[in-house]
Every structure is written in C-alpha cells, then in structure tokens.
Write an enzyme that holds these catalytic residues in place. Structure first.
Site, PDB file in Angstrom:
ATOM      1  N   CYS A   1       0.814  -1.228   0.000  1.00 32.05           N
ATOM      2  CA  CYS A   1       0.000   0.000   0.000  1.00 32.05           C
ATOM      3  C   CYS A   1       0.843   1.272   0.000  1.00 32.05           C
ATOM      4  O   CYS A   1       0.328   2.353  -0.290  1.00 32.05           O
ATOM      5  CB  CYS A   1      -0.956  -0.004   1.185  1.00 32.05           C
ATOM      6  SG  CYS A   1      -2.092  -1.403   1.166  1.00 32.05           S
ATOM      7  N   ASN A  26     -10.016  -0.054   0.381  1.00 34.07           N
ATOM      8  CA  ASN A  26      -8.555   0.021   0.286  1.00 34.07           C
ATOM      9  C   ASN A  26      -8.111  -0.626  -1.025  1.00 34.07           C
ATOM     10  O   ASN A  26      -8.186  -1.840  -1.169  1.00 34.07           O
ATOM     11  CB  ASN A  26      -7.945  -0.706   1.494  1.00 34.07           C
ATOM     12  CG  ASN A  26      -6.419  -0.666   1.500  1.00 34.07           C
ATOM     13  OD1 ASN A  26      -5.791  -0.278   0.517  1.00 34.07           O
ATOM     14  ND2 ASN A  26      -5.833  -1.077   2.616  1.00 34.07           N
ATOM     15  N   HIS A  32      -3.188   7.441   2.291  1.00 34.71           N
ATOM     16  CA  HIS A  32      -3.614   6.106   1.887  1.00 34.71           C
ATOM     17  C   HIS A  32      -4.971   5.838   2.532  1.00 34.71           C
ATOM     18  O   HIS A  32      -5.192   6.157   3.695  1.00 34.71           O
ATOM     19  CB  HIS A  32      -2.576   5.086   2.353  1.00 34.71           C
ATOM     20  CG  HIS A  32      -3.006   3.672   2.146  1.00 34.71           C
ATOM     21  ND1 HIS A  32      -3.531   3.226   0.966  1.00 34.71           N
ATOM     22  CD2 HIS A  32      -2.999   2.593   2.982  1.00 34.71           C
ATOM     23  CE1 HIS A  32      -3.835   1.946   1.072  1.00 34.71           C
ATOM     24  NE2 HIS A  32      -3.515   1.537   2.281  1.00 34.71           N
TER      25      HIS A  32
HETATM   26  C1  LIG Z   1      -9.585  -4.789  10.546  1.00 33.88           C
HETATM   27  C2  LIG Z   1     -10.153  -3.708  11.424  1.00 33.88           C
HETATM   28  C3  LIG Z   1     -11.169  -2.884  10.647  1.00 33.88           C
HETATM   29  C4  LIG Z   1     -10.863  -4.368  12.604  1.00 33.88           C
HETATM   30  O1  LIG Z   1     -11.385  -3.362  13.446  1.00 33.88           O
HETATM   31  P1  LIG Z   1     -11.172  -3.470  15.011  1.00 33.88           P
HETATM   32  O2  LIG Z   1     -11.898  -2.346  15.600  1.00 33.88           O
HETATM   33  O3  LIG Z   1      -9.691  -3.573  15.267  1.00 33.88           O
HETATM   34  O4  LIG Z   1     -11.900  -4.807  15.327  1.00 33.88           O
HETATM   35  P2  LIG Z   1     -11.327  -6.062  16.098  1.00 33.88           P
HETATM   36  O5  LIG Z   1     -10.319  -6.769  15.242  1.00 33.88           O
HETATM   37  O6  LIG Z   1     -10.910  -5.624  17.465  1.00 33.88           O
HETATM   38  O7  LIG Z   1     -12.623  -6.931  16.198  1.00 33.88           O
HETATM   39  C5  LIG Z   1     -13.693  -6.540  17.039  1.00 33.88           C
HETATM   40  C6  LIG Z   1     -14.801  -7.514  16.849  1.00 33.88           C
HETATM   41  O8  LIG Z   1     -15.386  -7.281  15.539  1.00 33.88           O
HETATM   42  C7  LIG Z   1     -15.416  -8.525  14.846  1.00 33.88           C
HETATM   43  N1  LIG Z   1     -15.282  -8.248  13.423  1.00 33.88           N
HETATM   44  C8  LIG Z   1     -14.151  -8.224  12.674  1.00 33.88           C
HETATM   45  N2  LIG Z   1     -14.474  -7.944  11.398  1.00 33.88           N
HETATM   46  C9  LIG Z   1     -15.817  -7.793  11.353  1.00 33.88           C
HETATM   47  C10 LIG Z   1     -16.735  -7.519  10.334  1.00 33.88           C
HETATM   48  N3  LIG Z   1     -16.331  -7.294   9.061  1.00 33.88           N
HETATM   49  N4  LIG Z   1     -18.026  -7.435  10.645  1.00 33.88           N
HETATM   50  C11 LIG Z   1     -18.472  -7.630  11.901  1.00 33.88           C
HETATM   51  N5  LIG Z   1     -17.636  -7.918  12.919  1.00 33.88           N
HETATM   52  C12 LIG Z   1     -16.336  -7.995  12.641  1.00 33.88           C
HETATM   53  C13 LIG Z   1     -14.279  -9.338  15.415  1.00 33.88           C
HETATM   54  O9  LIG Z   1     -14.464 -10.702  15.176  1.00 33.88           O
HETATM   55  C14 LIG Z   1     -14.357  -8.983  16.861  1.00 33.88           C
HETATM   56  O10 LIG Z   1     -15.381  -9.726  17.436  1.00 33.88           O
HETATM   57  P3  LIG Z   1     -15.209 -10.318  18.916  1.00 33.88           P
HETATM   58  O11 LIG Z   1     -15.081  -9.123  19.806  1.00 33.88           O
HETATM   59  O12 LIG Z   1     -16.484 -11.082  19.112  1.00 33.88           O
HETATM   60  O13 LIG Z   1     -13.991 -11.164  18.874  1.00 33.88           O
HETATM   61  C15 LIG Z   1      -9.046  -2.780  11.961  1.00 33.88           C
HETATM   62  O14 LIG Z   1      -8.242  -3.487  12.882  1.00 33.88           O
HETATM   63  C16 LIG Z   1      -8.187  -2.243  10.877  1.00 33.88           C
HETATM   64  O15 LIG Z   1      -8.616  -1.469  10.055  1.00 33.88           O
HETATM   65  N6  LIG Z   1      -6.879  -2.597  10.895  1.00 33.88           N
HETATM   66  C17 LIG Z   1      -5.972  -2.138   9.872  1.00 33.88           C
HETATM   67  C18 LIG Z   1      -6.121  -3.026   8.684  1.00 33.88           C
HETATM   68  C19 LIG Z   1      -5.543  -2.406   7.466  1.00 33.88           C
HETATM   69  O16 LIG Z   1      -5.678  -1.235   7.219  1.00 33.88           O
HETATM   70  N7  LIG Z   1      -4.911  -3.226   6.644  1.00 33.88           N
HETATM   71  C20 LIG Z   1      -4.382  -2.799   5.394  1.00 33.88           C
HETATM   72  C21 LIG Z   1      -3.099  -2.121   5.599  1.00 33.88           C
HETATM   73  S1  LIG Z   1      -2.628  -1.225   4.178  1.00 33.88           S
END
Ligand SMILES: CC(C)(COP(=O)(O)OP(=O)(O)OC[C@H]1O[C@@H](n2cnc3c(N)ncnc32)[C@H](O)[C@@H]1OP(=O)(O)O)[C@@H](O)C(=O)NCCC(=O)NCCS
Length: 357
Positions: free
Chosen positions: A111, A279, A249
């Site tokens: 990215c 993304n 980004h």
């Molecule tokens: C992936 C991301 C959106 C998850 O958001 P978050 O707030 O960190 O969520 P968590 O991983 O803590 O998960 C919280 C809960 O939501 C759930 N969850 C994850 N994805 C979900 C979805 N698409 N829909 C519903 N629930 C979801 C998880 O299973 C978790 O449930 P639990 O509490 O029962 O275990 C976030 O971590 C993120 O954006 N990270 C960066 C990823 C990124 O940008 N990658 C590319 C880099 S260029």
C-alpha cells in the site's frame, strides 16, 4: 536545479460495485459495522486485469499532461497484485500504450507503493536519467479475498490511478520524502502462497488469501503515518499550517482521522474517498490525486502531503508542491471494456475456492 512535477493525472475504476449489504449476504457482518469501523460503504470488483486498469488510467494521465505514450522514458507500475510474475505488469502496460522501448518496471511496496514510485521517479528525473515518467498504482486485490474471513474481506477493492512526472526547473514537486519498512513485522499482513513459498494447489485455502493481524497493523499504522507525515513537512522547511491538502492512503477512516489530527488539519484539508472504493492498496493515492484535481481541491502551488503504510510493514510519506496547472491539457476517451457481470458474480470464483464461513 531540475525537479519533477506532476503534469498529468487519471484513474480507472471498474464498474462492478460490491456494497456492504452485498457482503452481509455472504459473511457475518453489517453495513453498520463496516461503516463505523472502517468508513467503507462499497468497493469495486474488476472484471479485467491490473494492466488493463493501469493502461486506462495512464491514457487519462497522458492526455492531462498533453503527452503521447512515445514521449515516456520510464514506466513504473506500483502493484502487489501483478498480472503475472514475469513478464512484469509494466511490460503489458507499455505494450498496450505503445510506448515501445522505454524502461518499465513493477514496484511492490504494497500500500506504500505509489509514494515509493513517486520518490523513485522523482529521483530518476533529478538525477537526469529520465524526463517523462509514468507512475501507476493499480491493484486487483479482489482476486485474493477470502470471504470466509470477515476481518479482511470487507476492506479491499480494485482500481488504478496514474500520474505523469516531468522535469522542470521550477521549485516544485517532492520537497521532502521518507520511505521505510519494518521487516520484523512482515508477518502481520501477507499473501504468501502466490510466491515461491507455496502455491494455491498445495495450500490450505484458509491460508491462501490475505492473512492479517488487523489490530496490530492498525496500531502501527496510526503512529507511523502521522509521524512520517509530520517529519516530511518539517524536513521540507514548512510548518504544519502551510499544508493545503492531505492525501492519505485510504485503509481505514479512523487511521486517516488520526493522521489528520497529528498534522492539525481540519477535515476540509483532508481528501477521503474510502467510502466509495475501500482500500485499493497502491492505487488509493493516485486515484485520490485524480479526484482531488477534478473536484477543484488542488490549487496551483498547493502544498500536498501524502502518507501511506502497508504490508512489509512499509511506510512512506512525501510533501509536494503542485505546479501551476490544475486543468488537463487534453482529455482521453479511454475506458475499460463494459461487463454485464455483477460484483457478486465476479467474486464467485473466490467463494468456490475459499468457501464461506
Ligand atoms: C480490521 C479492522 C477494521 C478491525 O477493526 P477493530 O476495531 O480492530 O476490530 P477487532 O479486530 O478488534 O474486532 C472486534 C470484533 O469485531 C469482529 N469483526 C471483525 N471484522 C468484522 C466484520 N467485518 N463485521 C463484523 N464484525 C467484525 C471481530 O471478530 C471482533 O469480534 P469479537 O469481539 O467477538 O472477537 C481494523 O483493525 C483495521 O482497520 N486494521 C488495519 C487493517 C488495514 O488497514 N490493513 C491494510 C493495511 S494497508
């Protein structure tokens, strides 16, 4: 002193749109969760190859610059979803454009790729090696999406954006930049099986798509993007108050907001289109550049800050002074071929391969 300025811009977004509600039909998620946790409402799913999207974006960028393909002396295609391992995606883009003979390479910094490409292209021009450089960010991440994994499947989409960099003696272009990578965090975000470490044929489908530790990537991204963005502003001799526009980004609106806060920028000075495209990795920033110019968000002489992070874990930032032209010299009618397939139909091969949760 010779500098490199952006003289052309363009994008190519595939027409098939996959909404959050579509996703909620195949994986346990909701529009409300995706919107509040990421800012994404929908994303595009490509029916063509990365090189096809890249070439259309490039045609628009060439027209905006008033150039033809034979004027180019370097093509850099920033992608982590190349059409093939060899030959490069850039070779196909060169062939489609008819820019026969010019240097062409793929650049994979995930990215962060477009900013890496922007800096490489700028420095090739500053070194006197090249004078007219096409830089494309193009991705087809949908190919790797495992819809059984809701933590990654909702985040990514396809698309392409391109810019033309040209030599100038004006005091414009990249003022300061920073490229970096933390290899010890490389396992946090990976698609391993398409490399020589494994193949889809022998791999466990669950490990074959994008594998990500979202929380840790998020934690690192929030700090790294803001810090590097502030450093390039300081290094360019400007103050935060001189920044006219942040083009970050587009990975997560919460990461964008945190970066904007570090730069003390009001929302009007931050370009955000993540809601429409999700993304698209190396494509997010050049697509955003094209849209920002089209929407009149870039003034002549504007100071723009770019910041990104991605697999590697890579990061990159640049402070850039725009030139004096924000109108295209010309326009192109280049377009992707039409398709009658819906996004749901286009992702069916993924569902067949990976299964559903
Ligand atoms: C992936 C991301 C959106 C998850 O958001 P978050 O707030 O960190 O969520 P968590 O991983 O803590 O998960 C919280 C809960 O939501 C759930 N969850 C994850 N994805 C979900 C979805 N698409 N829909 C519903 N629930 C979801 C998880 O299973 C978790 O449930 P639990 O509490 O029962 O275990 C976030 O971590 C993120 O954006 N990270 C960066 C990823 C990124 O940008 N990658 C590319 C880099 S260029």
């Amino acid at each position: 002193m010779t500098n490199a300025t952006i003289t052309g811009w363009g994008k190519a977004m595939p027409p098939a749109t996959l909404s959050n509600d579509d996703l909620a039909k195949i994986v346990k998620t909701s529009d409300e969760w995706i919107t509040t946790r990421t800012g994404i409402k929908e994303r595009r799913i490509s029916h063509v190859d990365v090189s096809d999207m890249a070439a259309v974006a490039a045609h628009h960028a060439l027209a905006a610059a008033g150039l033809v393909a034979s004027d180019l002396d370097l093509i850099i295609v920033c992608t982590c979803t190349a059409d093939s391992t060899i030959p490069s995606t850039a070779s196909r883009v060169q062939e489609i454009l008819g820019a026969t003979g010019c240097a062409a390479l793929d650049l994979n910094a995930a990215c962060s790729g477009f900013i890496y490409g922007l800096v490489v292209g700028t420095n090739m021009i500053k070194a006197g090696t090249n004078s007219k450089v096409l830089i494309v960010g193009a991705e087809k991440l949908s190919y790797h999406l495992n819809f059984a994994d809701r933590s990654t499947a909702v985040l990514f989409g396809d698309g392409a954006g391109a810019v033309i960099l040209e030599a100038t003696e004006d005091d414009v272009g990249v003022l300061a930049s920073e490229l970096g990578l933390d290899g010890d965090a490389r396992d946090l975000l990976a698609i391993e099986v398409t490399g020589t470490k494994g193949t889809r044929q022998s791999a466990d489908p669950a490990q074959s798509g994008i594998v990500m530790n979202g929380q840790e990537v998020f934690r690192r991204a929030v700090t790294t993007m803001g810090d590097s963005a502030v450093r390039v502003v300081e290094e360019s001799g400007l103050s935060l108050g001189d920044v006219d526009l942040l083009i970050p980004h587009q990975a997560n609106s919460r990461i964008i907001d945190a970066t904007a806060r570090r730069l003390k920028l009001e929302p009007a000075k931050v370009f955000v289109n993540i809601g429409s495209y999700g993304n698209t990795s190396a494509a997010t920033i050049p697509v955003a550049i094209a849209e920002a110019v089209e929407q009149g968000r870039v003034e002549p002489g504007a100071v723009i800050v770019f910041a990104a992070f991605g697999a590697g874990l890579s990061w990159a930032a640049a402070a850039l002074k725009w030139g004096d032209r924000v109108e295209p010299v010309s326009t192109s009618d280049a377009a992707l071929p039409t398709t009658d397939k819906t996004a749901m139909e286009l992702i069916q091969p993924n569902i067949d391969f990976f299964g559903l949760a």
